[in-house]
Design an enzyme around this catalytic site. Structure first.
Site, PDB file in Angstrom:
ATOM      1  CB  SER A  69      28.825  50.241  64.596  1.00 37.98           C
ATOM      2  OG  SER A  69      28.072  50.187  63.477  1.00 37.98           O
ATOM      3  CD  GLU A  89      27.024  57.015  91.961  1.00 35.36           C
ATOM      4  OE1 GLU A  89      27.226  58.028  91.542  1.00 35.36           O
ATOM      5  OE2 GLU A  89      26.086  56.509  92.404  1.00 35.36           O
ATOM      6  CG  PHE A  90      33.059  57.677  85.989  1.00 38.53           C
ATOM      7  CD1 PHE A  90      33.143  57.007  84.624  1.00 38.53           C
ATOM      8  CD2 PHE A  90      33.138  59.103  85.959  1.00 38.53           C
ATOM      9  CE1 PHE A  90      33.408  57.864  83.687  1.00 38.53           C
ATOM     10  CE2 PHE A  90      33.112  59.990  84.815  1.00 38.53           C
ATOM     11  CZ  PHE A  90      33.196  59.094  83.550  1.00 38.53           C
ATOM     12  NE  ARG A  92      27.107  50.079  89.116  1.00 36.86           N
ATOM     13  CZ  ARG A  92      26.537  48.875  89.377  1.00 36.86           C
ATOM     14  NH1 ARG A  92      27.446  48.436  90.422  1.00 36.86           N
ATOM     15  NH2 ARG A  92      25.646  48.200  89.155  1.00 36.86           N
ATOM     16  NE  ARG A  94      31.541  46.103  83.643  1.00 37.21           N
ATOM     17  CZ  ARG A  94      30.368  46.073  84.365  1.00 37.21           C
ATOM     18  NH1 ARG A  94      30.385  46.673  85.322  1.00 37.21           N
ATOM     19  NH2 ARG A  94      29.194  45.311  84.222  1.00 37.21           N
ATOM     20  NE  ARG A 173      45.546  51.216  99.068  1.00 40.68           N
ATOM     21  CZ  ARG A 173      45.387  51.033  97.895  1.00 40.68           C
ATOM     22  NH1 ARG A 173      45.299  51.863  96.653  1.00 40.68           N
ATOM     23  NH2 ARG A 173      45.395  49.766  97.516  1.00 40.68           N
ATOM     24  NE  ARG A 200      26.042  56.227  86.677  1.00 42.56           N
ATOM     25  CZ  ARG A 200      26.064  55.308  87.876  1.00 42.56           C
ATOM     26  NH1 ARG A 200      25.211  56.254  88.585  1.00 42.56           N
ATOM     27  NH2 ARG A 200      26.275  54.326  87.786  1.00 42.56           N
TER      28      ARG A 200
END
Length: 246
Positions: A69, A89-90, A92, A94, A173, A200
């Site tokens: 923390s 992908e990014f 994901r 959250r 689009r 990543r």
């Protein structure tokens, strides 16, 4: 209300990504005062004026023993320009992240498309979880470049055709590919960024192996460079302890 498409938009192709640090409140001292409040109470405020170098051992201890923390009391906001498939992908990630991305409902999307650079490895070998990528042949690079350009141009022409016919942007689009560049603001703290980087990016110091797609790794590398400049002691402790988020 419908669009009148711009006549002067010329398609362009990119093999890079853009990451810009636009706002931050992040320093190694943020970790220290947040940690010391548990034992020093209001006296922990003294850490705001002290050199964090004198307490780098505490930062390393918190990282090593995964007291996470204290690494959350900071903030970094990045402006990112990358292909849409990178953002899917990014997002994901959250926990500890906030996003706002440009919208194809509210603006005409620009014809900027991703094509892998010559150094992008194209061929996957091995099974999932234990595979590697190797460089493609000249012929494979040629077919990737040609196929992507032709597909992108055709898709964008159909997009422009629908806009010119009065079709709503949110409908038109749908024909656009995920190789189209988009842009977003992404805000995180050091702890959430460390978790992102652990998954990543590939790194020789990582205790847990990761197999990211190269394009999102490019974004991660640029974010990490900015974070390392802001919080060098925290970044060093992250590397020294196997690049595992606390």
């Amino acid at each position: 209300m419908t669009d009148t498409p711009a006549d002067d938009l010329k398609p362009s192709f990119r093999s890079d990504v853009t990451v810009e640090l636009v706002k931050h409140s992040a320093a190694d001292s943020d970790v220290l005062w947040a940690a010391r409040v548990s034992t020093a109470g209001e006296q922990s405020l003294e850490e705001l004026t002290k050199d964090p170098e004198r307490s780098k051992g505490l930062i390393n201890y918190l990282m090593r023993d995964r007291h996470g923390s204290p690494f959350e009391h900071n903030s970094m906001t990045f402006f990112v320009s990358a292909p849409i498939f990178v953002f899917r992908e990014f997002m994901r990630h959250r926990v500890g992240w906030s996003y706002n991305e440009e919208s194809g409902r509210y603006r005409e999307l620009q014809p900027v498309f991703y094509i892998p650079g010559e150094d992008r490895r194209l061929v996957q070998q091995g099974r999932p979880g234990k595979y590697e990528f190797v460089s493609g042949t000249d012929a494979q690079h040629e077919i990737v470049q040609r196929s992507m350009q032709e597909s992108y141009l055709q898709a964008y022409e159909r997009y422009q055709e629908m806009l010119a016919a009065g079709i709503a942007r949110e409908v038109a689009r749908s024909v656009l590919p995920v190789g189209l560049f988009s842009s977003m603001y992404a805000t995180c703290n050091a702890r959430s960024l460390m978790h992102f980087l652990g998954l990543r990016t590939q790194h020789e110091l990582a205790r847990v192996p990761s197999f990211p797609q190269r394009e999102i790794e490019m974004v991660g590398e640029r974010m990490e460079a900015e974070w390392a400049r802001l919080m060098p002691l925290t970044h060093a402790a992250f590397n020294a302890n196997g690049r595992v988020a606390p």
